[in-house]
Design a protein around this motif. Structure first.
Motif, PDB file in Angstrom:
ATOM      1  N   PHE A 337       0.851  -1.185   0.000  1.00 50.70           N
ATOM      2  CA  PHE A 337       0.000   0.000   0.000  1.00 50.70           C
ATOM      3  C   PHE A 337       0.887   1.235   0.000  1.00 50.70           C
ATOM      4  O   PHE A 337       1.799   1.362   0.833  1.00 50.70           O
ATOM      5  CB  PHE A 337      -0.916   0.014   1.226  1.00 50.70           C
ATOM      6  N   PHE A 338       0.647   2.128  -0.942  1.00 52.37           N
ATOM      7  CA  PHE A 338       1.456   3.333  -1.100  1.00 52.37           C
ATOM      8  C   PHE A 338       0.703   4.506  -0.472  1.00 52.37           C
ATOM      9  O   PHE A 338      -0.302   4.974  -1.009  1.00 52.37           O
ATOM     10  CB  PHE A 338       1.731   3.609  -2.576  1.00 52.37           C
ATOM     11  N   PHE A 339       1.192   4.953   0.674  1.00 52.06           N
ATOM     12  CA  PHE A 339       0.579   6.116   1.310  1.00 52.06           C
ATOM     13  C   PHE A 339       0.763   7.357   0.430  1.00 52.06           C
ATOM     14  O   PHE A 339      -0.119   8.199   0.325  1.00 52.06           O
ATOM     15  CB  PHE A 339       1.190   6.355   2.688  1.00 52.06           C
ATOM     16  N   ASN A 340       1.936   7.427  -0.180  1.00 50.27           N
ATOM     17  CA  ASN A 340       2.251   8.488  -1.132  1.00 50.27           C
ATOM     18  C   ASN A 340       3.482   8.023  -1.906  1.00 50.27           C
ATOM     19  O   ASN A 340       3.867   6.854  -1.817  1.00 50.27           O
ATOM     20  CB  ASN A 340       2.481   9.836  -0.426  1.00 50.27           C
ATOM     21  N   ASP A 341       4.104   8.920  -2.629  1.00 51.67           N
ATOM     22  CA  ASP A 341       5.278   8.527  -3.402  1.00 51.67           C
ATOM     23  C   ASP A 341       6.485   8.229  -2.527  1.00 51.67           C
ATOM     24  O   ASP A 341       7.491   7.696  -3.013  1.00 51.67           O
ATOM     25  CB  ASP A 341       5.651   9.627  -4.400  1.00 51.67           C
ATOM     26  N   ASP A 342       6.406   8.560  -1.243  1.00 52.04           N
ATOM     27  CA  ASP A 342       7.562   8.423  -0.370  1.00 52.04           C
ATOM     28  C   ASP A 342       7.454   7.298   0.657  1.00 52.04           C
ATOM     29  O   ASP A 342       8.469   6.894   1.223  1.00 52.04           O
ATOM     30  CB  ASP A 342       7.797   9.740   0.392  1.00 52.04           C
ATOM     31  N   VAL A 343       6.282   6.802   0.927  1.00 51.42           N
ATOM     32  CA  VAL A 343       6.112   5.797   1.978  1.00 51.42           C
ATOM     33  C   VAL A 343       5.181   4.696   1.475  1.00 51.42           C
ATOM     34  O   VAL A 343       4.127   4.972   0.898  1.00 51.42           O
ATOM     35  CB  VAL A 343       5.534   6.411   3.275  1.00 51.42           C
ATOM     36  N   GLN A 344       5.589   3.444   1.730  1.00 56.38           N
ATOM     37  CA  GLN A 344       4.731   2.307   1.436  1.00 56.38           C
ATOM     38  C   GLN A 344       4.778   1.322   2.593  1.00 56.38           C
ATOM     39  O   GLN A 344       5.748   1.256   3.349  1.00 56.38           O
ATOM     40  CB  GLN A 344       5.132   1.614   0.135  1.00 56.38           C
ATOM     41  N   TRP A 345       3.701   0.560   2.709  1.00 56.09           N
ATOM     42  CA  TRP A 345       3.620  -0.513   3.697  1.00 56.09           C
ATOM     43  C   TRP A 345       3.454  -1.826   2.952  1.00 56.09           C
ATOM     44  O   TRP A 345       2.742  -1.895   1.953  1.00 56.09           O
ATOM     45  CB  TRP A 345       2.422  -0.284   4.620  1.00 56.09           C
ATOM     46  N   TYR A 346       4.115  -2.877   3.414  1.00 48.30           N
ATOM     47  CA  TYR A 346       3.979  -4.172   2.761  1.00 48.30           C
ATOM     48  C   TYR A 346       3.605  -5.246   3.778  1.00 48.30           C
ATOM     49  O   TYR A 346       3.887  -5.141   4.974  1.00 48.30           O
ATOM     50  CB  TYR A 346       5.267  -4.568   2.026  1.00 48.30           C
ATOM     51  N   LEU A 347       2.971  -6.277   3.270  1.00 48.90           N
ATOM     52  CA  LEU A 347       2.608  -7.456   4.052  1.00 48.90           C
ATOM     53  C   LEU A 347       2.838  -8.672   3.177  1.00 48.90           C
ATOM     54  O   LEU A 347       2.347  -8.733   2.048  1.00 48.90           O
ATOM     55  CB  LEU A 347       1.148  -7.384   4.500  1.00 48.90           C
ATOM     56  N   LYS A 348       3.594  -9.640   3.697  1.00 46.13           N
ATOM     57  CA  LYS A 348       3.877 -10.869   2.963  1.00 46.13           C
ATOM     58  C   LYS A 348       3.489 -12.061   3.832  1.00 46.13           C
ATOM     59  O   LYS A 348       3.641 -12.026   5.057  1.00 46.13           O
ATOM     60  CB  LYS A 348       5.366 -10.982   2.614  1.00 46.13           C
TER      61      LYS A 348
END
Length: 956
Positions: A337-348
């Motif tokens: 999930f991309f909060f914006n162009d600078d921060v993302q969250w991932y789940l695997k």
């Protein structure tokens, strides 16, 4: 314990000081994501061998990148099989090892890893290779026979893999423990749009060993998120040893002469109290009457028995497997999930289940002082004269007249070991960037938990306690519910179902490995120098390892007739911090285009032994646009594992040659209590192993130097679009290697020297046979190895007949010297086969790829140079060509693999491929010293190994 352990100020000072000293470091190829055209800036910085998020690190150290296309061209269906075909790969466990049963328990407490596949680099062992998934450690295997110390690559479905990056150099300064020989980083598939179905089927030319698989993938992405889901199913059918001429007997060319002395009819060695003569008897076919004691010496008999000879031995090979069956089911997914162009969250997340099976011949029952089992219930047995089936009319007493009984109850069927291994993996984290003044900062925070849990069910084994009770006083047996007297004397078929119910249990063993991890990393540029910016990376990491092994209660009580073991349990924590720098020394000078210095250091604090600091350094000199020189030097370490630290006493049944058998070295053997005329009755000797809580980490030094040359006359030329040559010299030196002395070497040196350092732990019965063999882990070993990697890559211009690409990869091993725990030189060396593993002096892979429109094809040659080995127990047979020097030469082997594919423009594309591996059905060289099946399964394809396959890949 180091003073740095709990003092962060001293830690920072140590890191800074070490980085300024000329003591170590290097960095690594920055291989951009294959989907770089569609991914964001944050996703373009995943690399192996460096933590610095810049592109200037390319070519710093040797790395092989296997793309998904490269993997598909191999025609195999497991990550382990792909990696074991690399020229730098050593001998590692795979599904061609029928590795339960007599393989026993290794001294490291890791169990036998039945059904798993591992990777070894530089012949330094799988434990000295670090396996990462997307740059994060993967959990060690769980084998249900110990606490594993290596990653089982069969827990990772091949359908999950986007590419594999293999760093062929030491990397402890960047990644910590285990990265001694190198790093394998498996990059998973991430960006995917649409759906994909892949079908695989293949089998051997003999009509067996069928493999079938189905892979499903689905993905979607939008401006704010991406999602990838997948599932995989692979089923591998068995190949039986009896179905190949090379593996039908215990040792090729010797018939049953080197088979087991434990036979379906039984072997009975004792001193006849009626004559005082030693007897070695076995029943005649169809005969089970009482022996006639006529006072004759030797083997002249007039009853239902004859003297045991080599012709009576049992061929255990017919029940063995050449290729073990398995079934693997996996589901996996990745969400971003991309909060914006600078921060993302991932789940695997991943769930993988492997169900596999190993099988051995019916379990032998050895009784008496020369049984050598290490189990007093078997070694000290007394068989009552009152047993209704005892034909001899007197007690068979281990302390008096009994020497050895070997009986193989074929009535109970083969030993079958069935494993179920479940692997769970969960990871989450944040990845981001932020800007300050003139620089971009890259950061990530990660948390991961993974668990591998295994259960093994063993049928076809026996309860030695119940056997002893059933062979003893019938009155004592009658007093125990369910006990019935046992008939081991009447030949095959004499053991009834009622008897089997009393002596044959179902054995259940379990084990588990867990890894919890948290890490945080930061990377950017610090300041500018005339030659460019000084880049850095820094981070911290916390890991916790937990593992346990719980054998069946029957085994814990000492009642198990098979390989005994005890429970193992332990855990430890590690906290780490690292710093890495890349310093440009000059650029665009008369000395060359660019010179970069890389420095790194890692501090590790273990709850088990204290602290460790590993530095590194490297130089990359871009002499011209076409020519790069590079070198690196690093210190490394490997922390002792849970099994090595906490492993309880276990046993390995090894095939050993007793130097005292047949009158060799008579004086020394007499000093050891061996009587004249002693003959080894049983080549399988039980060796007791176990862990050592006082172990310290192994320490290593790694050096590499080489060049990459892309000559101007080979780029955009009439004969080549691109031509590259890469050569690397490598050297590894491991000190304080954790190992037990090689059992055969220890036995030989004991007889040769009578020294206590070799003879302590080896005990003998009054008959001369070995009845106790104990060796434990220590930190006294060392390994030195060096060699060259030489690779050539040639892309030819496009013509009317298509485009051709040639890749030729070679590894030459110049030196391999191993010194054992007692200071003795080990038998491993370049060009030598020993202990079911080989170190070829030259390994080579040559591939020719062709593309024309929708067509593509590949022709690969896999070459293993010739080897030599000891003839082992076959030294007196014609199959051993040089018995005087005890030498057998194994010729070189070149396998030829072909593949042809066509792409249909249907939906989003249908790729259909077919191929044959080992096209010319080349058999492996006969191995006389190998444990099973007459060849080395860690180095060669199986005998009768022509394998054809088909694959269909539909995208929509």
């Amino acid at each position: 314990m180091s003073i740095l352990r709990r003092d962060p100020c001293r830690l920072a000072l140590a890191l800074a000081t070490a980085l300024l000293l000329p003591s170590a470091a290097w960095a690594q190829d920055a291989d951009t994501d294959a989907s770089a055209n569609t991914t964001r800036t944050l996703d373009k910085v995943q690399v192996t061998g460096t933590r610095i998020k810049t592109a200037e690190m390319q070519g710093q150290v040797p790395i092989q990148t296997l793309t998904r296309a490269d993997i598909e061209r191999t025609g195999v269906q497991s990550v382990g099989e792909v990696l074991q075909q690399l020229t730098a790969s050593g001998s590692a466990l795979n599904t061609k090892f029928n590795s339960s049963g007599n393989f026993g328990f290794p001294a490291d407490g890791g169990g036998v890893g039945a059904g798993s596949a591992q990777v070894d680099l530089r012949h330094l062992g799988a434990k000295r290779v670090l396996v990462l998934v997307d740059g994060v450690r993967w959990v060690n295997e769980s084998s249900a026979s110990g606490v594993g110390a290596s990653v089982d690559l069969n827990t990772l479905p091949l359908a999950l893999v986007d590419r594999i990056e293999v760093l062929e150099d030491g990397a402890s300064a960047l990644y910590g423990s285990d990265a001694v020989a190198g790093v394998v980083n498996i990059i998973t598939r991430r960006e995917f749009e649409g759906a994909q179905v892949t079908l695989n089927y293949g089998q051997y030319g003999e009509g067996d060993g069928a493999s079938r698989g189905v892979d499903l993938a689905w993905g979607t992405q939008a401006d704010r998120y991406s999602l990838f889901l997948g599932a995989s199913y692979v089923k591998q059918d068995p190949v039986w040893a009896r179905d190949r001429a090379q593996s039908r007997y215990p040792v090729p060319g010797t018939g049953v002469a080197l088979g087991s002395s434990a036979t379906p009819d039984g072997r009975f060695d004792f001193i006849d109290p009626n004559t005082g003569a030693q007897q070695s008897l076995t029943p005649n076919a169809g005969g089970n009457g009482a022996p006639v004691y006529d006072g004759s010496a030797g083997c002249t008999r007039s009853d239902d028995y004859h003297c045991f000879s080599s012709d009576d031995r049992y061929n255990f090979a017919t029940e063995n497997l050449l290729l073990t069956p398995s079934e693997r089911k996996s589901v996996f997914g990745q969400f971003r999930f991309f909060f914006n162009d600078d921060v993302q969250w991932y789940l695997k997340a991943l769930g993988n289940r492997r169900e596999s099976r190993n099988q051995s011949a019916p379990e032998p029952i050895f009784l008496g002082p020369e049984a050598g089992t290490g189990n007093p219930l078997a070694d000290n047995i007394v068989i009552s004269a009152a047993n209704p089936y005892n034909p001899f009319g007197f007690d068979l007493d281990s302390s008096d007249n009994l020497i050895l009984i070997g009986r193989r109850p074929v009535e109970g069927g083969p030993r079958v070991f069935e494993q179920r291994v479940d692997t769970d993996y969960f990871a989450t984290g944040f990845i981001g960037t932020f800007e300050t003044s003139w620089r971009t900062w890259y950061w990530d925070v990660n948390a991961m938990y993974s668990r591998s849990k295994a259960e093994q069910t063993n049928t076809g084994s026996y309860d030695i306690y119940n056997i002893a009770l059933a062979l003893g006083d019938p009155a004592a047996c009658a007093a125990v519910a369910g006990c019935v007297p046992l008939d081991i004397f009447g030949g095959a078929g004499s053991i009834t179902p009622e008897m089997l119910r009393w002596i044959q249990p179902v054995v259940h063993d379990r084990s588990q490995n867990e890894l919890s991890l948290f890490s945080a990393n930061l990377s950017s540029e610090l300041f500018q120098l005339p030659a460019g910016a000084v880049a850095f990376a820094a981070g911290v990491e916390h890991r916790r390892y937990e593992g346990w092994y719980q054998p069946d209660p029957l085994t814990v009580e000492g009642h198990y007739n098979g390989v005994p073991s005890q429970p193992t349990s332990g855990s430890y924590d590690v906290n780490e911090a690292y710093v890495e720098l890349n310093v440009p020394l000059f650029a665009a000078q008369r000395f060359g285009d660019r010179l970069d210095l890389s420095l790194a250091g890692r501090y590790s604090d273990y709850s088990t032994f204290g602290s460790e600091f590993t530095p590194k350094y490297g130089l990359r000199w871009q002499v011209t646009d076409e020519f790069v020189l590079r070198t690196s030097w690093a210190e490394g370490f490997r922390a002792p594992t849970i099994g090595e630290l906490y492993g309880s006493a276990a046993r390995a049944d090894l095939v050993l040659v007793d130097p005292c058998s047949g009158g060799g070295n008579a004086a020394n053997c007499a000093a050891l209590g061996v009587p004249a005329g002693y003959q080894q009755a049983n080549p399988q000797i039980s060796v007791t192993t176990g862990g050592n809580r006082a172990l310290q980490p192994e320490r290593a030094r790694s050096f590499s130097a080489g060049f990459v040359w892309s000559p101007w006359f080979g780029n955009n030329a009439p004969w080549a679009d691109r031509f590259d040559i890469e050569a690397t010299f490598y050297r590894h030196h491991v000190d304080d290697a954790i190992q037990a002395i090689d059992a055969q070497t220890q036995l030989d040196l004991c007889v040769q020297t009578l020294a206590a350092e070799y003879c302590d732990g080896i005990t003998r019965a009054t008959t001369g046979g070995i009845n106790g063999f104990n060796n434990r882990l220590t930190n006294l070993g060392s390994i030195k190895t060096d060699g060259w990697d030489v690779d050539v890559f040639w892309t030819l211009p496009i013509t009317t007949i298509g485009r051709f690409k040639i890749s030729w990869q070679n590894t030459f091993v110049g030196r391999y010297e191993a010194v054992g725990a007692a200071g003795q030189k080990q038998p491993q060396a370049p060009g030598v086969e020993v202990n079911d593993s080989a170190i070829p002096e030259w390994s080579s892979n040559l591939a020719l790829d062709w593309n024309l429109g929708a067509w593509n094809a590949t022709w690969r040659l896999r070459h293993v140079s010739s080897l030599r080995e000891s003839c082992g127990n076959a030294v007196d047979f014609p199959v051993c060509p040089d018995p005087v020097n005890d030498r057998h030469d194994m010729g070189s082997v070149t396998y030829s693999d072909v593949q042809l594919g066509y792409r249909f423009e249907w939906l989003s594309g249908l790729q259909v491929s077919g191929g044959v591996n080992n096209l010319f059905d080349k058999d492996p060289p006969i191995c006389l010293s190998c444990s099973l099946n007459g060849y080395d399964p860690s180095t060669y394809d199986i005998p009768g190994g022509r394998y054809w396959y088909l694959r269909a890949d539909l995208r929509f």
